[in-house]
Motif scaffolding. Structure first.
Motif, PDB file in Angstrom:
ATOM      1  N   LYS A 158     -54.628 -18.579 -10.730  1.00 30.37           N
ATOM      2  CA  LYS A 158     -54.291 -18.976 -12.116  1.00 30.37           C
ATOM      3  C   LYS A 158     -55.696 -19.591 -12.905  1.00 30.37           C
ATOM      4  N   THR A 192     -51.662 -16.487 -15.452  1.00 29.60           N
ATOM      5  CA  THR A 192     -51.795 -16.110 -14.020  1.00 29.60           C
ATOM      6  C   THR A 192     -52.041 -14.825 -13.782  1.00 29.60           C
ATOM      7  N   THR A 233     -43.526 -15.941 -11.799  1.00 26.13           N
ATOM      8  CA  THR A 233     -44.104 -16.596 -12.937  1.00 26.13           C
ATOM      9  C   THR A 233     -43.065 -17.258 -13.875  1.00 26.13           C
TER      10      THR A 233
END
Length: 501
Positions: A292, A300, A328
């Motif tokens: 990240k 990300t 995510t």
């Protein structure tokens, strides 16, 4: 037939169990309910006992008794804490963790503590080639007769019995010009191999990479890089160091045996302040990492280090589940949309993309708190909580209905308030799933994520590790006679107890 219905008397052994009839909570045993003719589903749940279900056709006054059984306990321990278990490693059905100076090893087969030893402030540990390595760093300031130096204490330990195989002291002294970084930077790390130890660390844009042969203490190499010391991923015979060039990401591929740079990768589309890089090595095919970056969008990325290319990027936070699935999660979209994405890191195929409109929820409850999603790979479903309400989505992003029995039972048995954020754990080898409430009174609720049928509930904190359910501080408030344990801190239960019950 009576116009009111038939009387159904529900008892249990032990008494005091919660009764659900066709999804509705009806009270505590012993309990009488009035039901019309028909087929009903009765589920009885009590803290620390496996739940029971009976499907019964009611045609007359009926008595139902439920003989509740406790799950089979692998073992109990009095000398370990929840914090110790959260930070450990598993190896051949052993669980190894540390608290302060102590290292503790537990058998996940018998539930017994195998050994516990004090290693004089050993702060880092790692398992390599069936050997447990521990490291502790000691500093000595310069005096009139000796320069400033650092002593790295290295222990090699048999993980099965705690026997010390080797103890080494590696002394590191800066040169006269102080060009060797003095271990006073940030994010220092250490990695162990069969014959040598690798150390890295320093300060931004000036880090060291040192390798020492164990036993001989011979310096294998001493390198310096204009990069940043982070958790250095190591694959096979080489490793990767992260740095920045003109405020974008730069990665060095380095031979771990020689310290020589094999290649240098520049990712101009990943702007970053190096203080916030968070790489995670993936134990999947190929050399892939997830990181990240600290760009304003907080994206990300999945990067293939062999092919030197970006495979995937997404907004929000990430979690890697079962070393295969990247989840995510962007909670606070400008359009009030919760975005969830599931990527199979083996094939890099998107399993699911979900967008849920938060404006559908009760606006009087603020703020809307969303629990980090989890992926049920067995049943191909995604679970999350928005405040105290659970949501289930299929892989196409469609919200799936949750049976009323589950809604009623988990809210009641977990004693959830609208601002609670339960944790969700899914066993990757079965449909057994646990919800854990940490705020206030700790509670664990086990259910079958395929059928949503309640299985087990207890007042405890809990984790799933290696096909075992680990519970901590198992008690029943106000009724010590009903405790799962007579004494003890940790209980280990085989998850097989809950599969196909």
């Amino acid at each position: 037939t009576s116009p009111v219905g038939f009387t159904v008397s529900i008892t249990s052994k032990p008494t005091g169990a919660s009764v659900f009839v066709n999804d509705e909570y009806e009270g505590i045993t012993p309990r009488e309910v009035s039901l019309k003719k028909g087929i009903y589903r009765f589920i009885v749940i009590k803290d620390n006992y496996i739940s029971q279900r009976k499907d019964v056709e009611i045609t007359e006054n009926t008595s139902l008794n439920f003989e509740l059984k406790k799950p089979k306990i692998k073992g109990t321990l009095n000398s370990i804490s929840f914090e110790e278990l959260k930070g450990g490693i598993t190896f051949n059905e052993l669980f190894i963790s540390h608290r302060g100076n102590e290292i503790v090893c537990i058998s996940l087969v018998t539930g017994k503590e195998l050994w516990r030893k004090n290693f004089d402030s050993a702060t880092n540990f790692m398992l390599v080639n069936d050997t447990l390595y521990l490291e502790n760093q000691k500093r000595a300031e310069a005096t009139e007769t000796s320069p400033r130096k650092v002593i790295e204490e290295i222990f090699a330990v048999n993980p099965y019995n705690g026997e010390i195989i080797m103890k080494e002291n590696i002394e590191i002294i800066p040169d006269e010009k102080n060009t060797i970084i003095q271990f006073d930077g940030v994010n220092e790390g250490i990695a162990f191999f069969k014959e040598f130890v690798l150390m890295f660390g320093g300060i931004p844009n000036k880090i060291y990479l040192k390798a020492y042969f164990l036993k001989s203490h011979k310096l294998l190499y001493d390198k310096k890089f204009n990069s940043y010391p982070v958790n250095t991923p190591i694959f096979g015979d080489h490793l990767y160091l992260f740095g920045s060039s003109d405020n974008h990401l730069m990665i060095y591929k380095v031979n771990k045996f020689t310290g020589d740079v094999i290649s240098q990768m520049n990712f101009t589309e990943i702007p970053c302040c190096m203080l916030n890089i968070i790489p995670e090595k993936l134990n999947v095919s190929g050399e892939k990492i997830v990181l990240k970056a600290s760009n304003p969008e907080a994206l990300t990325y999945v990067i293939d280090l062999e092919k030197q290319k970006i495979l995937f990027k997404s907004k929000g936070n990430f979690n890697v589940q079962n070393e295969q699935y990247l989840i995510t999660f962007d909670e606070y979209d400008s359009e009030n949309i919760v975005s969830i994405e599931v990527i199979d890191l083996l094939s890099m195929v998107r399993r699911s993309l979900i967008a849920y409109d938060l404006t559908k929820e009760n606006k009087e409850i603020y703020p809307l708190l969303v629990t980090f999603p989890v992926y049920d790979s067995q049943n191909r479903r995604i679970f999350t909580f928005i405040n105290d309400k659970m949501f289930c989505f299929n892989e196409k992003g469609k919200e799936m209905p949750i049976p009323e029995i589950f809604k009623n039972s988990y809210r009641y048995l977990l004693s959830l308030s609208p601002t609670d954020r339960p944790y969700i754990y899914i066993d990757p080898h079965s449909s057994v799933t646990i919800l854990r409430r940490d705020e206030g009174q700790q509670r664990v609720f086990v259910f079958d994520s395929k059928t949503f049928e309640p299985i087990f509930v207890t007042s405890s904190a809990g984790l799933i590790i290696e096909n075992s359910l680990l519970l901590f501080n198992v008690v029943v408030k106000g009724d010590p006679s009903q405790n799962l344990l007579d004494k003890g801190v940790l209980t280990i239960i085989d998850l097989e107890e809950f599969i196909g019950k």
